[in-house]
Design an enzyme around this catalytic site. Structure first.
Site, mmCIF file in Angstrom:
data_model
loop_
_atom_site.group_PDB
_atom_site.id
_atom_site.type_symbol
_atom_site.label_atom_id
_atom_site.label_comp_id
_atom_site.label_asym_id
_atom_site.label_seq_id
_atom_site.Cartn_x
_atom_site.Cartn_y
_atom_site.Cartn_z
ATOM 1 N N ASP A 43 58.546 37.142 32.733
ATOM 2 C CA ASP A 43 58.467 38.608 32.775
ATOM 3 C C ASP A 43 59.857 39.232 32.929
ATOM 4 O OD1 ASP A 43 55.765 38.671 32.411
ATOM 5 O OD2 ASP A 43 55.249 38.850 34.537
ATOM 6 N N GLU A 44 60.722 38.574 33.713
ATOM 7 C CA GLU A 44 62.115 39.030 33.808
ATOM 8 C C GLU A 44 62.770 39.025 32.428
ATOM 9 O OE1 GLU A 44 64.206 38.000 38.071
ATOM 10 O OE2 GLU A 44 64.065 36.444 36.562
ATOM 11 N N LEU A 45 62.496 37.945 31.695
ATOM 12 C CA LEU A 45 63.085 37.813 30.370
ATOM 13 C C LEU A 45 62.627 38.943 29.453
ATOM 14 C CD1 LEU A 45 64.815 36.142 28.405
ATOM 15 C CD2 LEU A 45 62.773 34.808 27.859
#
Length: 991
Positions: A43-45
């Protein structure tokens, strides 16, 4: 850096982390084998790549013990971890993660397997981050006029993409030209791309005469290393310190104001002293220094243009790029006084800032007589570092030989102890003079002032050049001087046996200036230059000896004759100047002036005859006789073999061209009111390139012309017919017939023609058809009698892109199948699929003057804006002055554009919009004709009634192709007429 370890994991990433990602300039994604096992990381990516797309955030990648292909394809151990994370997730979520991993896997980054040492990889990543964080371009110098152009040229020379080795680049030019400023701007802009940087300024001032060569080099290396490594007081004991410490570092080093080869040998003797990608920039006034050090990449800083110079001055004087109302003339005056030298412009701008207009006058008068201390302090350094002989040569150029041919100077000084050839080369290398392409010596005006200041600093008894009037009279001892009158005694020059150069200039032109000299005055026998404006006597003294004379300049003198009889051999004479010697009645016997190359008799109004001794002037190259209004006799058949140029403008007593030489290449016989005929023998003058017979009212016609002509000017003559032989002049590029009011027709013209001026040929009715002048600009302004045949020939002529035409006309001709009223035209091409991605047009614009023409305007230009189906990149092309048009005129030109071809063949349109900046003209109509494939092949447009191609089968096939393409042409008028100027703006060609 944002540490997410303290954030509590949940179903969604924290708003704090989302905010941190958005606020970051760089995100580093470290991809390991287990990276995809974390939904949080995935999700960070997604958020990082969204910022990359939305705000251009920099994303760097590190592949740690994982192959990039496994990341892209989600295979191997990385793929197993990813699949486990995807269990129970929606198809949409899985697709987003998969796409993000594919995208990030395609970002080139550091691969762990490529590094033997992990710490070095981390160091490299840290350095890359630092470089990217500092990659913001410095705008410290953005307001400096012209700096961007210099930086672009320098960056091209620096080859910054070349990282395999180091490079040394030189910047050279005269003092005050801006070399240091350019170097500082480069340092500011490029520093972030290098590991270590250093600007080592004023190296010239670091020279310490108390040290030997080795000690000097040690001291310079210590200074450089202290600056580069940012460590004060570095001490070294051998000259290998720089390569030892910098050979593996990518460095940017500026060595400013280098004057001695030892300095370069100490600081940058070899490029391998520095690491790969390093750049060493050397600024100097001495071009020879760069050559001695084998620096081949060098940039010469030239003077700014007059417009740029004025902007530089105004920036410092008014803090804006133009002068306020009332100061325009003063700003131009300062620019002229400083001769465009940036240093002078900056200093004077700062000095005059905030001053009232009255104060300016006093400061400018002071500048006219002496240099500002700051300017003098910079400019005089170059003079002070010259040897004594070169200093003397510098002063001679400043006061006697500026803008003089270098061969002439060598002849002047041939018997002196000076090595003139070496001295001129030295001065040129040190940027104290320039040698033009024609061989003329040019010294900047402010450097001339440096010479004046240098003489004034010398002890009076040591001066070899005298320039002060009172001092000169003191040296002559018996002379008297006051403000308006100078008296020289007959033996004033007797003691000056070594006097070589005597220059007396007239500083007042109000009639109050007088100089009295005795008839028996004796000039020094070794005199080589005698330049005496307004010489007051009727004759040179009987003792005058021109044996050593190289130049005699008596312009504006009262001389009636020079001397009696044949003087002692004046074998060194190269130039005689008698311009405006209006009382000169006769010339002496010049039999012995065998080296005379240039003789100026312009405006010698009393001169009647050229003596027969001229036949001995076998080296004479230039003979100026313009406005010798009483000149009647020139010896026939002299045929001087070296003569190249003859001017006889205004010699109104001649009825035919005198045959002075058949070898000349430039002949000007304009403004000759009695001139009637040109002898047929002129056809044999095989070197004649330029012939001007303008403003000869009685000149009726030509019958013969030499094949070598490149320019023929017949402006405002009464010529009635141009000979048919002109078509054979295959080198002729310019024909000027402006104002030839009796000329009724034009014969076939040569294809080499680039410019035909036929303005105000009010009787001109016919021209040869077809016109074979594909590259020529045709100007038929105000030729209102042009018939239909002539107009068709002009409109339909075979033309290249550079060819344009201007002729009378009230409406767009029928040949243009797309026409519109006003200044806008739209062409709609439905389903048009051209054979080429380049489309060409013939364009016609009808212009009409909207006010009475009271003066000639050179700013009348037409702008053509196009958009739609073409490549949308524009540039302006100068068309020409059209403000002389008395009625409506057609302006016709050819243009072309690259197409943005839509593979679908959907409907496309091209919009032409014409506009201008001046208020002189309205645009009444415009029209366009498209070049077909057949036109391009033939080189000219195909018209429906062209007999030569009407029945051509190939042409019919081409027409059928275009009809089959379903081309639906429509023309739409969009705007009312607008004022115009003639400048064309066309797309750049795409390659």
């Amino acid at each position: 850096m944002f540490d997410d370890q303290s954030i509590e994991r949940s179903q969604t990433i924290s708003p704090a982390l989302t905010g941190a990602i958005k606020e970051s300039r760089i995100s580093i994604v470290v991809l390991s084998k287990n990276y995809a096992s974390s939904r949080w990381c995935l999700d960070e990516l997604l958020e990082i790549l969204k910022c990359r797309e939305d705000i251009g955030q920099i994303v760097m990648t590190v592949f740690y013990e994982v192959d990039p292909s496994d990341v892209r394809k989600q295979t191997g151990e990385f793929g197993i971890a990813f699949n486990e994370t995807c269990e129970g997730k929606t198809k949409e979520k899985i697709q987003k993660w998969s796409k993000a991993l594919n995208d990030v896997g395609n970002i080139a980054g550091e691969h762990f397997f490529n590094w033997d040492n992990e710490s070095k990889m981390i160091e490299k990543i840290a350095r890359d981050v630092s470089n990217k964080l500092n990659a913001t371009i410095s705008w410290d110098f953005e307001d400096m006029v012209g700096i961007e152009a210099h930086l672009q040229k320098m960056q091209s020379l620096l080859h910054l993409d070349y990282e395999d080795g180091a490079m040394i680049v030189g910047i050279y030019g005269p003092a005050g030209i801006g070399k240091t400023t350019i170097a500082r701007a480069l340092h500011s802009r490029l520093s972030s791309s290098f590991q270590l940087t250093c600007f080592m300024e004023n190296i010239r001032g670091s020279y310490n005469s108390g040290l030997d060569e080795y000690g000097l080099k040690l001291r310079l290396q210590e200074q450089l290393l202290s600056k580069v490594l940012n460590q004060d007081g570095i001490r070294i004991n051998h000259l290998g310190a720089i390569p030892e410490r910098l050979c593996d570092q990518k460095v940017l080093i500026i060595l400013d104001d280098v004057e001695d080869l030892q300095q370069l040998e100490a600081l940058a003797n070899e490029t391998n002293w520095f690491g790969p990608g390093s750049r060493i920039i050397v600024t100097t006034e001495d071009q020879e220094l760069l050559e001695q050090h084998d620096i081949n990449n060098k940039y010469h800083v030239d003077f700014p243009t007059r417009e740029e110079a004025c902007k530089i001055f105004c920036t410092y004087a008014f803090r804006r790029s133009f002068a306020p109302y009332g100061f325009e003339k003063l700003a131009e005056r300062v620019t002229w006084l400083c001769s465009n030298l940036p240093l002078g412009l900056r200093v004077m701008g700062s000095t005059l800032r905030g001053k009232k207009e009255d104060d300016w006058e006093g400061i400018l008068r002071r500048l006219e007589n002496s240099l500002d201390r700051k300017i003098d302090g910079v400019l005089r350094v170059g003079y002070d570092h010259l040897c004594e002989d070169d200093q003397f040569l510098y002063l001679l150029i400043a006061f006697f030989f500026n803008y003089v041919d270098d061969d002439h100077v060598k002849a002047m000084l041939v018997e002196d102890s000076l090595d003139v050839k070496l001295g001129l080369k030295t001065l040129a290398y040190k940027s104290l003079i320039q040698i033009s392409a024609e061989g003329n010596i040019v010294m900047h005006k402010l450097l001339q002032r440096v010479g004046r200041e240098a003489i004034q600093r010398q002890e009076p008894t040591q001066r070899r050049i005298l320039i002060d009037a009172r001092e000169i009279c003191d040296v002559l001892r018996y002379g008297k001087v006051n403000i308006s009158e100078v008296t020289i005694s007959d033996d004033a020059f007797k003691r000056l046996h070594d006097l070589r150069f005597l220059k007396v200039t007239k500083s007042r032109y109000d009639g109050k200036y007088r100089m009295n000299i005795p008839a028996e005055i004796e000039f020094p026998c070794l005199l080589r230059l005698l330049h005496w404006e307004a010489y007051p006597s009727k004759c040179l003294p009987p003792t005058f000896n021109p044996e050593f004379l190289v130049e005699l300049n008596m312009q504006g003198s009262q001389l009636e004759h020079l001397w009696s009889g044949t003087q002692v051999a004046a074998k060194k004479s190269q130039e005689y100047e008698f311009e405006r010697a209006t009382n000169l009645k006769e010339l002496p016997d010049l039999t012995n002036a065998t080296n005379l190359e240039d003789l100026n008799l312009n405006s010698c109004e009393s001169l009647v005859e050229i003596p027969s001794s001229f036949s001995h002037l076998h080296k004479l190259k230039k003979l100026w006789m313009s406005y010798c209004i009483n000149l009647q006799v020139i010896p026939a058949h002299m045929n001087l073999v070296s003569l190249e140029l003859v001017t006889m403008t205004g010699c109104s007593r001649f009825r035919k061209i005198p045959v002075i030489s058949t070898h000349i290449n430039y002949l000007d016989i304009a403004h000759n009111t009695e001139f009637e005929v040109v002898h047929a023998s002129i056809a044999l003058w095989c070197r004649l390139h330029y012939l001007n017979m303008s403003y000869n009212e009685n000149f009726m016609g030509l019958t013969h012309l030499p094949m070598s002509l490149t320019q023929l000017i017949l402006r405002y003559s009464d010529i009635e017919r141009i000979p048919d032989c002109i078509k054979a002049l295959h080198q002729l590029f310019s024909l000027d017939l402006t104002g030839c009011r009796r000329l009724a027709s034009l014969p076939e013209l040569p294809g080499s023609l680039l410019d035909l001026e036929a303005e105000d040929c009010e009787s001109l009715e016919t021209v040869f058809s077809p016109l074979h002048t594909p590259r020529a600009h045709l100007n038929f302004t105000n030729c209102f009698k042009l018939g239909g045949q002539a107009r068709r020939a002009i409109i339909r002529r075979r033309s290249e892109f550079i060819g344009k035409a201007l002729l009378p006309g009230r409406e767009v001709p029928a040949e243009f199948d797309h026409r519109a009223k006003g200044n806008s035209l739209t062409i709609i091409l439905n389903g048009y699929r051209p054979s080429y991605d380049f489309i060409q047009f013939l364009v016609c614009v009808v212009i009409s003057p909207n006010q009475e023409i009271t003066k000639i305007s050179n700013s009348s230009t037409l702008l053509c804006h196009t958009n739609g189906y073409i490549f949308p990149s524009y540039e302006e092309e100068y068309i020409g002055a059209v403000s002389k048009c008395r009625k409506e005129h057609l302006f016709i030109f050819r243009s072309g554009y690259y197409l943005n071809v839509d593979p679908s063949g959907a409907s496309r349109e091209i919009v032409f919009e014409f506009s201008s900046k001046s208020q002189d003209f309205d645009i009444i109509e415009c029209g366009v004709k498209i070049w077909t494939a057949q036109s391009i092949e033939r080189g000219y447009l195909v018209f429906e009634d062209d007999n030569e191609i009407k029945h051509d089968d190939h042409t019919n096939r081409v027409r059928g192709h275009y009809k089959a393409s379903n081309v639906d042409y429509k023309s739409v008028s969009r705007k009312r007429p607008r004022k115009t100027d003639l400048k064309l703006e066309i797309p750049r060609r795409r390659f």
